[in-house]
Design a protein around this motif. Structure first.
Motif, short mmCIF file in Angstrom:
data_model
loop_
_atom_site.label_atom_id
_atom_site.label_comp_id
_atom_site.label_asym_id
_atom_site.label_seq_id
_atom_site.Cartn_x
_atom_site.Cartn_y
_atom_site.Cartn_z
N ASN A 108 0.79 -1.07 -0.11
CA ASN A 108 0.02 -0.05 -0.20
C ASN A 108 1.00 1.27 0.01
OD1 ASN A 108 -2.25 -1.72 0.00
ND2 ASN A 108 -2.78 -1.17 2.12
N LYS A 109 2.17 1.11 0.26
CA LYS A 109 3.06 2.28 0.41
C LYS A 109 3.24 2.62 -1.03
CE LYS A 109 7.19 -0.33 0.19
NZ LYS A 109 8.48 -0.87 0.81
N TYR A 110 3.03 2.04 -2.21
CA TYR A 110 3.05 2.54 -3.34
C TYR A 110 1.86 3.37 -3.89
CZ TYR A 110 6.74 -0.83 -3.40
OH TYR A 110 7.88 -1.49 -3.25
N LEU A 111 0.78 3.30 -3.03
CA LEU A 111 -0.21 4.07 -3.49
C LEU A 111 -0.21 5.65 -2.97
CD1 LEU A 111 -3.07 1.34 -2.46
CD2 LEU A 111 -1.92 1.66 -4.86
N SER A 112 -0.74 6.44 -3.56
CA SER A 112 -0.94 7.80 -3.06
C SER A 112 -2.09 7.90 -2.26
CB SER A 112 -1.20 8.87 -4.11
OG SER A 112 -2.69 8.77 -4.78
N ALA A 113 -2.16 9.06 -1.41
CA ALA A 113 -3.34 9.09 -0.44
C ALA A 113 -4.71 8.73 -1.16
CB ALA A 113 -3.05 10.38 0.21
N ASP A 114 -4.84 9.57 -2.53
CA ASP A 114 -6.22 9.53 -3.01
C ASP A 114 -6.19 7.77 -3.80
OD1 ASP A 114 -6.74 12.11 -2.56
OD2 ASP A 114 -6.00 12.63 -4.55
N GLU A 115 -5.28 7.38 -4.21
CA GLU A 115 -5.37 6.02 -4.45
C GLU A 115 -5.67 4.89 -3.41
OE1 GLU A 115 -2.31 6.16 -8.42
OE2 GLU A 115 -1.38 5.72 -6.23
N LYS A 116 -5.15 5.27 -2.40
CA LYS A 116 -5.20 4.35 -1.13
C LYS A 116 -6.73 4.36 -0.73
CE LYS A 116 -3.38 3.30 3.36
NZ LYS A 116 -2.23 3.65 4.43
N GLN A 117 -7.24 5.73 -0.81
CA GLN A 117 -8.64 5.73 -0.63
C GLN A 117 -9.43 5.24 -1.57
OE1 GLN A 117 -10.14 6.92 2.20
NE2 GLN A 117 -12.03 6.40 1.63
N ASN A 118 -9.25 5.36 -2.96
CA ASN A 118 -10.13 4.79 -4.05
C ASN A 118 -10.13 3.23 -4.08
OD1 ASN A 118 -10.59 7.65 -4.84
ND2 ASN A 118 -9.13 7.47 -6.40
N GLY A 193 -2.33 1.85 -9.41
CA GLY A 193 -1.32 2.91 -8.95
C GLY A 193 -0.03 2.11 -8.56
#
Length: 204
Positions: A108-118, A193
């Motif tokens: 999950n560290k490879y996801l941006s904040a928005d991607e993590k939410q999405n 992402g």
């Protein structure tokens, strides 16, 4: 590095050269062959089994707790422990999740904040499959189709697979099959992402 992780645990044998490379592996390819998660991770589960057996031999645990997020990894290690008669009890723990349902993972560290939410759509899709099964839909094809469509509502998400498998050994079921009364496992893998993300839930 084994010598750095466990100094003195495995002293070199005087008859072997210091540069000798490992020659022994725990080959689980026969067990994972044909299973959805193993298709895109060639050799991965043999590596996991080998490292874990070495760890178990060095630390001699009585109990090992594994998270269900990678269900095939869990079942593979259960099979290995059983086949090798290792006196270890394996307990499967529930997947830890973010507030939006996304399975916690180092990836999950490879996801941006928005991607993590999405990416919460992944668990939402899994729940959609559960709901369909609970209200009476037993068709594997119908559940896989509904989950796949739900995943594809997120732009930029690539569905790698959605599978329904038998509980206990994760043999993938055909679209023409029906969910048995004792249940099954619904799983998926996606790329989003810059990360490959997996999840699974029980059906029934």
């Amino acid at each position: 590095n084994q010598s750095e992780m466990f100094p003195g645990a495995c002293p070199p044998h005087p008859d072997l050269p210091s540069t000798s490379i490992p020659a022994t592996y725990i080959d689980v390819e026969r067990y994972v062959a044909g299973k959805a998660e193993a298709q895109s991770r060639k050799g991965f589960f043999t590596g996991v089994a080998t490292i874990c057996v070495k760890l178990f031999n060095i630390t001699t645990p009585n109990v090992v707790v594994l998270g269900k997020k990678d269900r095939l990894q869990c079942y593979t290690l259960i099979q290995v422990v059983q086949d090798l008669c290792m006196p270890i009890e394996i307990i499967l723990g529930e997947t830890h999740r973010e507030p939006n349902g996304l399975a916690m993972s180092s990836r999950n560290k490879y996801l941006s904040a928005d991607e993590k939410q999405n990416a919460g759509v992944i668990f939402a899709a899994m729940c959609k499959g559960q709901e369909l099964c609970t209200v009476g839909t037993r068709s594997v094809a119908a559940i896989v189709d509904a989950v796949t469509k739900h995943l594809k509502t997120l732009e930029g998400l690539e569905v790698l697979y959605v599978a329904v498998s038998t509980r206990g050994d994760l043999v993938d079921m055909d679209g023409s099959d029906s969910i048995p009364d004792h249940g099954a496992v619904l799983s998926c893998a996606v790329r989003y992402g810059g990360a490959r993300l997996i999840d699974n839930v029980d059906l029934l």
